[in-house]
Motif scaffolding. Structure first.
Motif, short mmCIF file in Angstrom:
data_model
loop_
_atom_site.label_atom_id
_atom_site.label_comp_id
_atom_site.label_asym_id
_atom_site.label_seq_id
_atom_site.Cartn_x
_atom_site.Cartn_y
_atom_site.Cartn_z
N GLY A 7 10.67 2.21 -8.13
CA GLY A 7 11.33 3.19 -8.99
C GLY A 7 10.87 4.60 -8.69
O GLY A 7 11.68 5.53 -8.63
N ALA A 8 9.56 4.77 -8.46
CA ALA A 8 9.03 6.10 -8.12
C ALA A 8 9.58 6.56 -6.77
O ALA A 8 9.97 7.72 -6.62
N VAL A 9 9.62 5.67 -5.80
CA VAL A 9 10.16 6.02 -4.48
C VAL A 9 11.59 6.50 -4.61
O VAL A 9 11.98 7.54 -4.07
N GLN A 10 12.40 5.76 -5.35
CA GLN A 10 13.81 6.11 -5.51
C GLN A 10 13.98 7.47 -6.19
O GLN A 10 14.75 8.31 -5.74
N VAL A 11 13.24 7.71 -7.27
CA VAL A 11 13.36 8.97 -7.99
C VAL A 11 12.88 10.14 -7.13
O VAL A 11 13.54 11.18 -7.06
N ASP A 77 4.83 5.34 -11.33
CA ASP A 77 6.16 4.79 -11.58
C ASP A 77 7.04 5.91 -12.11
O ASP A 77 6.53 6.93 -12.60
N ALA A 78 8.33 5.75 -12.02
CA ALA A 78 9.27 6.73 -12.54
C ALA A 78 10.52 6.01 -13.02
O ALA A 78 10.94 5.02 -12.43
N GLN A 79 11.07 6.53 -14.11
CA GLN A 79 12.30 5.99 -14.65
C GLN A 79 13.19 7.14 -15.08
O GLN A 79 12.71 8.19 -15.46
N VAL A 80 14.49 6.90 -15.03
CA VAL A 80 15.47 7.88 -15.46
C VAL A 80 16.15 7.33 -16.70
O VAL A 80 16.65 6.20 -16.69
N ASP A 81 16.17 8.12 -17.78
CA ASP A 81 16.81 7.66 -19.01
C ASP A 81 18.32 7.90 -18.94
O ASP A 81 18.81 8.53 -18.00
N PRO A 82 19.08 7.39 -19.91
CA PRO A 82 20.54 7.53 -19.87
C PRO A 82 21.02 8.99 -19.83
O PRO A 82 22.13 9.27 -19.38
N GLN A 83 20.21 9.93 -20.29
CA GLN A 83 20.59 11.35 -20.25
C GLN A 83 20.27 11.99 -18.90
O GLN A 83 20.55 13.16 -18.69
N GLY A 84 19.64 11.23 -18.01
CA GLY A 84 19.31 11.76 -16.69
C GLY A 84 17.94 12.39 -16.60
O GLY A 84 17.58 12.96 -15.57
N ASP A 85 17.14 12.32 -17.68
CA ASP A 85 15.79 12.88 -17.65
C ASP A 85 14.84 11.90 -16.96
O ASP A 85 14.92 10.69 -17.17
N VAL A 86 13.94 12.44 -16.15
CA VAL A 86 12.99 11.63 -15.39
C VAL A 86 11.66 11.60 -16.13
O VAL A 86 11.17 12.63 -16.60
N ALA A 87 11.06 10.42 -16.18
CA ALA A 87 9.72 10.27 -16.76
C ALA A 87 8.83 9.56 -15.74
O ALA A 87 9.14 8.46 -15.29
N THR A 89 5.13 7.93 -14.91
CA THR A 89 4.00 7.33 -15.61
C THR A 89 2.98 6.88 -14.57
O THR A 89 3.33 6.50 -13.45
N ILE A 90 1.72 6.93 -14.99
CA ILE A 90 0.62 6.48 -14.14
C ILE A 90 -0.03 5.30 -14.85
O ILE A 90 -0.41 5.40 -16.01
N ALA A 91 -0.16 4.21 -14.12
CA ALA A 91 -0.74 3.00 -14.68
C ALA A 91 -1.95 2.59 -13.87
O ALA A 91 -2.12 3.00 -12.71
N GLU A 92 -2.76 1.74 -14.46
CA GLU A 92 -3.89 1.18 -13.74
C GLU A 92 -3.37 0.43 -12.52
O GLU A 92 -2.22 0.00 -12.49
N GLY A 93 -4.22 0.26 -11.51
CA GLY A 93 -3.81 -0.42 -10.28
C GLY A 93 -3.20 -1.78 -10.54
O GLY A 93 -3.22 -2.29 -11.66
N GLY A 94 -2.61 -2.34 -9.52
CA GLY A 94 -2.02 -3.65 -9.67
C GLY A 94 -0.54 -3.60 -9.93
O GLY A 94 0.08 -4.63 -10.17
N GLY A 95 0.06 -2.41 -9.87
CA GLY A 95 1.50 -2.32 -10.03
C GLY A 95 2.20 -2.89 -8.81
O GLY A 95 1.58 -3.26 -7.83
N THR A 96 3.49 -2.97 -8.89
CA THR A 96 4.27 -3.49 -7.77
C THR A 96 4.58 -2.33 -6.83
O THR A 96 5.34 -1.45 -7.18
N PRO A 97 3.97 -2.34 -5.63
CA PRO A 97 4.25 -1.23 -4.72
C PRO A 97 5.68 -1.28 -4.20
O PRO A 97 6.33 -2.30 -4.27
N ALA A 98 6.11 -0.16 -3.67
CA ALA A 98 7.49 -0.05 -3.15
C ALA A 98 7.68 -0.98 -1.98
O ALA A 98 6.80 -1.33 -1.28
#
Length: 98
Positions: A7-11, A77-87, A89-98
């Motif tokens: 998600g972060a890569v895409q955004v 990580d990054a996500q886009v809400d329905p209004q098009g705003d980007v958020a 987030t930083i999480a502890e390790g162990g996330g799913t890499p791109a």
């Protein structure tokens, strides 16, 4: 080293895809101005001296040296809400890499 979710890569690729921007444009993460733990995120034309560069699938993230240490075992990580705003987030390790 900071890892990026798909998600972060895409955004990041979407944000930096403008053909008028330099080819090395990426997202830069730096420490806040007042010494707080807050981080500032901005679009940057290139890394600054001393920045650590994280690149996955064409998405570039430039980390200020002190921030690179702080985020060494984290996932962006990054996500886009329905209004098009980007958020982002930083999480502890162990996330799913791109």
């Amino acid at each position: 080293m900071l890892t990026l979710t798909s998600g972060a890569v895409q955004v990041i690729r979407t944000v930096t895809a403008n053909p008028e921007l330099p080819p090395d444009t990426g997202i830069r993460i730096e420490s806040g101005l007042d010494g707080s733990d807050a981080l500032r995120l901005s679009v940057a034309p290139a890394p600054e001296a001393g920045d650590q560069v994280v690149e996955e699938e064409g998405a570039k993230v430039y980390l200020e040296a002190t921030v690179a240490e702080m985020l060494d075992d984290k996932t962006l990580d990054a996500q886009v809400d329905p209004q098009g705003d980007v958020a982002f987030t930083i999480a502890e390790g162990g996330g799913t890499p791109a």
